[in-house]
Write a protein that holds these residues in place. Structure first.
Motif, short mmCIF file in Angstrom:
data_model
loop_
_atom_site.label_atom_id
_atom_site.label_comp_id
_atom_site.label_asym_id
_atom_site.label_seq_id
_atom_site.Cartn_x
_atom_site.Cartn_y
_atom_site.Cartn_z
N GLN A 28 -22.87 5.00 22.36
CA GLN A 28 -23.85 2.99 22.26
C GLN A 28 -22.89 2.25 22.04
O GLN A 28 -22.48 2.65 20.85
CB GLN A 28 -25.38 3.58 21.31
N LEU A 29 -23.00 1.43 22.96
CA LEU A 29 -22.23 0.09 22.35
C LEU A 29 -23.01 -1.06 21.91
O LEU A 29 -24.16 -0.96 21.79
CB LEU A 29 -21.42 -0.24 23.99
N PRO A 30 -22.27 -1.79 20.83
CA PRO A 30 -23.14 -2.35 19.54
C PRO A 30 -24.71 -2.99 20.74
O PRO A 30 -25.45 -3.71 19.82
CB PRO A 30 -22.05 -3.20 19.74
N ASP A 31 -24.55 -3.53 21.74
CA ASP A 31 -25.24 -4.89 22.97
C ASP A 31 -26.66 -3.55 22.72
O ASP A 31 -27.03 -4.26 23.80
CB ASP A 31 -25.05 -5.40 23.26
N GLY A 32 -26.75 -2.09 22.77
CA GLY A 32 -27.43 -1.31 23.38
C GLY A 32 -26.69 -1.01 25.08
O GLY A 32 -27.42 0.05 25.46
N SER A 33 -25.81 -1.39 25.29
CA SER A 33 -24.74 -0.61 26.78
C SER A 33 -25.29 0.84 26.40
O SER A 33 -24.83 0.81 25.17
CB SER A 33 -24.23 -1.64 27.43
N SER A 34 -24.37 1.56 26.98
CA SER A 34 -23.94 2.72 27.10
C SER A 34 -23.08 3.26 28.03
O SER A 34 -22.73 2.80 29.01
CB SER A 34 -24.76 3.87 26.80
N VAL A 35 -21.92 3.89 27.66
CA VAL A 35 -21.23 4.96 28.64
C VAL A 35 -20.96 6.59 28.40
O VAL A 35 -21.50 6.54 27.16
CB VAL A 35 -19.70 3.93 27.93
N VAL A 36 -21.34 7.09 29.05
CA VAL A 36 -21.18 8.28 29.42
C VAL A 36 -19.82 8.09 30.44
O VAL A 36 -19.23 8.42 31.05
CB VAL A 36 -21.61 9.00 30.36
N LEU A 37 -18.94 9.33 29.50
CA LEU A 37 -17.59 9.77 29.63
C LEU A 37 -16.83 11.14 30.09
O LEU A 37 -17.56 12.12 29.43
CB LEU A 37 -16.29 10.42 28.11
N ASN A 38 -16.37 11.07 31.22
CA ASN A 38 -16.61 12.31 31.52
C ASN A 38 -15.58 13.23 30.79
O ASN A 38 -14.56 12.58 30.71
CB ASN A 38 -15.51 12.26 33.59
N ALA A 39 -14.78 14.20 30.67
CA ALA A 39 -13.82 14.90 30.60
C ALA A 39 -12.12 14.24 30.66
O ALA A 39 -11.73 13.79 31.40
CB ALA A 39 -13.78 16.95 30.76
N ALA A 40 -11.60 14.48 29.56
CA ALA A 40 -10.19 14.53 29.78
C ALA A 40 -10.80 12.43 29.50
O ALA A 40 -9.88 11.63 30.60
CB ALA A 40 -9.20 15.03 30.53
N SER A 41 -11.10 11.83 28.89
CA SER A 41 -11.07 10.43 29.51
C SER A 41 -11.65 9.35 28.01
O SER A 41 -11.51 10.07 27.00
CB SER A 41 -12.39 9.81 29.85
N LYS A 42 -11.44 8.21 28.34
CA LYS A 42 -11.11 7.18 26.78
C LYS A 42 -11.75 6.24 26.80
O LYS A 42 -10.71 5.42 27.93
CB LYS A 42 -9.69 7.59 26.08
N VAL A 43 -11.93 5.55 25.99
CA VAL A 43 -12.73 4.36 25.71
C VAL A 43 -12.49 3.80 24.93
O VAL A 43 -12.45 4.63 23.57
CB VAL A 43 -14.31 3.69 26.23
N SER A 44 -12.07 2.41 24.47
CA SER A 44 -11.89 1.74 23.77
C SER A 44 -12.06 -0.17 23.35
O SER A 44 -12.14 -0.77 24.43
CB SER A 44 -10.25 1.46 23.05
N TYR A 45 -12.68 -0.97 22.29
CA TYR A 45 -13.18 -1.68 22.03
C TYR A 45 -12.83 -1.70 21.24
O TYR A 45 -12.76 -1.23 20.23
CB TYR A 45 -14.67 -2.04 22.56
N ARG A 46 -13.35 -3.39 20.68
CA ARG A 46 -13.42 -3.84 19.67
C ARG A 46 -14.67 -4.73 19.06
O ARG A 46 -14.93 -6.06 19.69
CB ARG A 46 -12.27 -5.38 19.48
N PRO A 47 -15.53 -3.33 18.03
CA PRO A 47 -16.60 -3.71 18.10
C PRO A 47 -17.28 -5.56 17.05
O PRO A 47 -18.22 -5.52 17.39
CB PRO A 47 -17.19 -2.75 16.94
N LEU A 48 -16.14 -5.66 16.58
CA LEU A 48 -16.36 -7.05 15.94
C LEU A 48 -16.20 -8.22 16.48
O LEU A 48 -16.82 -9.62 16.95
CB LEU A 48 -15.07 -8.04 14.49
N ARG A 49 -15.92 -7.65 17.80
CA ARG A 49 -15.60 -9.25 18.69
C ARG A 49 -16.60 -8.95 19.97
O ARG A 49 -17.00 -9.88 21.32
CB ARG A 49 -13.47 -9.12 19.74
N TRP A 50 -17.67 -7.92 19.93
CA TRP A 50 -17.70 -7.13 21.07
C TRP A 50 -19.43 -8.75 21.31
O TRP A 50 -19.31 -8.77 22.60
CB TRP A 50 -18.77 -6.46 20.90
N GLY A 51 -19.25 -9.52 20.08
CA GLY A 51 -21.04 -9.75 20.80
C GLY A 51 -20.13 -11.73 21.30
O GLY A 51 -21.15 -11.81 21.59
N LEU A 52 -18.88 -11.70 21.17
CA LEU A 52 -17.94 -12.70 21.87
C LEU A 52 -17.58 -12.39 23.06
O LEU A 52 -17.32 -13.16 24.27
CB LEU A 52 -17.04 -12.91 21.39
N ALA A 53 -17.54 -11.45 23.23
CA ALA A 53 -17.12 -10.69 24.58
C ALA A 53 -16.75 -9.36 24.51
O ALA A 53 -16.65 -8.32 23.88
CB ALA A 53 -15.23 -10.96 25.23
#
Lengths: 192, 333
Positions: free
Chosen positions: B144-169
């Motif tokens: 679950q991302l900070p704004d309620g969006s969600s991401v489902v990761l398939n096997a051998a996959s990776k996401v990264s983001y900046r939680p403190l910047r999420w509100g801005l971008a």
């Protein structure tokens, strides 16, 4: 403000004069330095030292009518010293000729689309035949706006040698252009 | 300017004459006037002048301009090193020893406090940790991302983001494959090494593995871009980068559900067997060994994660391949 006046302001301890000189010449110095040292960081270090030393020695520096020439002379000496030190660190041989690597090309307008890969590589070979000193002369003349007196001082040559060197370099360049021109003509008349 | 000497000039001499260079290379006006007049008086030198102009203008040099940032950083270093040393206050006879002793520790304390404040401020401004979520082999993860969006990761996959910047971008980086369900709001960007996907609020699937980059839109509207161009997708449409890297015109995937991988179902549409094997390696903890010829064959197929044996069975009978299993290694011939 003329170079003479700005130089005097620097000698009088005006820090803004130093900044002005930096703004006017840093980019050209950087590009010139890169021809000897592919490593941009090393060139930056040399320029940094150059300006700091210039400031520290401001009361003792001699007058100059061309600040750019003064800076080129100092930067080149500094680079040569740095490179010699590196060479000595690697092997205790005689310090070899400095490598001046200007990647020259010919104006696209002159070669147009008629150049295929093979001819272009021939042109590259022809340009590569210019010696490193010839390259440096051509570079200083056409890309740093230096005259022969200045080039002589920078490259530690006398006026006549600088002139001769440049003359020979241009002669080679003319031959290269002649070849391109003939190739272009042949192409134009469908001979090749 | 002494113009008589120029009558003996050859093209080489012209090409080296400073005012001549100023004219032909820099278009200097004063020089232009002089040389145009001179040419009118000496029309017999036109060829030499033309050749000289050619020589003086032919050369180009390939070089890198230093960036403005680079230059201003360098100046800051020089500036700092050439700072005038402030007069030393210690042992200055003007300051009475008593008051000096009182003020100096106070001042020092204030300096430290100010420095601490500035440091804190800078940390608050730039403290920008990255959060990474990755799914391993044979694994699937929902985040679950900070704004309620969600991401489902398939096997051998990776996401990264900046939680403190999420509100801005809303910006998230992806390696591998993931399904996104985005709540309405600011623009939402998925960055991958292969291209970018940008939306406002929607659900969509992104696969960015190796050379393959494919995006399918389920609801809403999606903009896909890579260095070669961009495509807009509406629900039911997909696009992918072809062998040249161009994004193909949006196409419908047919009846197979998008991002069926979330239910453990894997569909392949005219894909090289290589891709199928890679997915098998990611979904089961196995290694697949095969020949380049087989890997290149294009197939349209389907497998489920529930059972490796049925996957192999499928390979044997549908594509007439031989498979043998040695521990974790599957050899396909």
């Amino acid at each position: 403000m003329s170079d003479l006046e700005r130089w005097q302001a620097l000698k009088d301890g005006d820090k803004r004069a130093l900044e002005h000189i930096y703004r006017d010449h840093a980019a050209v110095l950087f590009k010139y330095g890169r021809k000897f040292m592919p490593d941009a960081q090393l060139v930056e270090d040399c320029i940094q030292d150059l300006f700091i030393e210039l400031w520290d020695a401001r009361q003792r520096i001699s007058a100059t009518d061309s600040i750019r020439k003064y800076l080129f002379v100092s930067l080149r000496r500094k680079i040569v010293k740095t490179l010699d030190r590196q060479v000595k660190k690697i092997a205790s041989e005689e310090p070899e000729e400095r490598h001046f690597q200007a990647d020259f090309g010919i104006d696209q307008l002159l070669i147009q689309n008629e150049m295929d890969a093979e001819r272009e590589s021939k042109l590259k070979v022809a340009m590569a035949a210019l010696s490193e000193r010839q390259r440096e002369v051509l570079y200083l003349k056409y890309f740093a706006d230096m005259d022969y007196n200045q080039i002589g001082e920078i490259m530690e040559l006398n006026y006549q040698s600088a002139r001769n060197l440049s003359h020979r370099a241009l002669e080679s360049l003319r031959q290269i252009l002649l070849v391109i021109f003939i190739v272009w003509l042949c192409n134009f008349f469908g001979l090749i | 300017m002494k113009s008589e000497i120029f009558t003996s000039y050859t093209s080489l001499d012209f090409a080296q004459e400073p005012s001549f260079i100023r004219w032909v290379r820099a278009g200097d006006e004063e020089a232009a006037v002089f040389w145009q007049n001179w040419l009118q008086e000496h029309p017999e030198k036109a060829t030499e002048v033309a050749e000289g102009r050619l020589l003086a203008t032919a050369l180009r040099v390939q070089e890198e301009e230093p960036s403005a940032l680079q230059l201003s950083n360098l100046w800051s270093r020089i500036d700092a090193a050439t700072q005038e040393k402030l007069p030393v206050t210690d042992h200055t006879p003007v300051v009475p020893i008593n008051s000096g002793a009182k003020i100096r520790p106070m001042r020092r304390w204030l300096t430290y406090a100010a420095a601490a404040c500035v440091t804190l401020l800078l940390v608050a401004l730039f403290y920008n940790p990255t959060r990474s979520i990755s799914a391993g082999i044979a694994e699937q993860k929902t985040h679950q991302l900070p704004d309620g969006s969600s991401v489902v990761l398939n096997a051998a996959s990776k996401v990264s983001y900046r939680p403190l910047r999420w509100g801005l971008a809303r910006k998230i980086e992806l390696e591998g494959e993931a399904f996104f369900q985005v709540t309405k709001g600011r623009r939402f960007v998925v960055k991958t090494a292969q291209g970018e996907v940008e939306v406002l609020g929607t659900s969509f699937n992104v696969r960015a593995r190796g050379n393959s980059f494919a995006v399918s839109c389920v609801t809403g509207k999606v903009r896909v871009s890579n260095p070669k161009g961009e495509r807009i997708l509406t629900p039911g449409l997909s696009t992918q980068a072809n062998d040249n890297g161009d994004l193909v015109a949006p196409y419908t995937v047919g009846t197979q559900p998008t991002a069926a991988w979330r239910d453990g179902k894997f569909y392949f549409n005219d894909a090289p067997l290589q891709e199928v094997f890679e997915e098998i390696q990611r979904q089961f903890e196995v290694r697949v060994q095969t020949s380049p010829e087989i890997a290149k064959r294009k197939v349209t197929t389907y497998f489920e994660r529930s059972n490796l044996d049925s996957v192999l069975y499928n390979l044997r009978w549908t594509f007439e391949l031989e498979t043998s299993v040695r521990g974790n290694l599957i050899i396909v011939k």
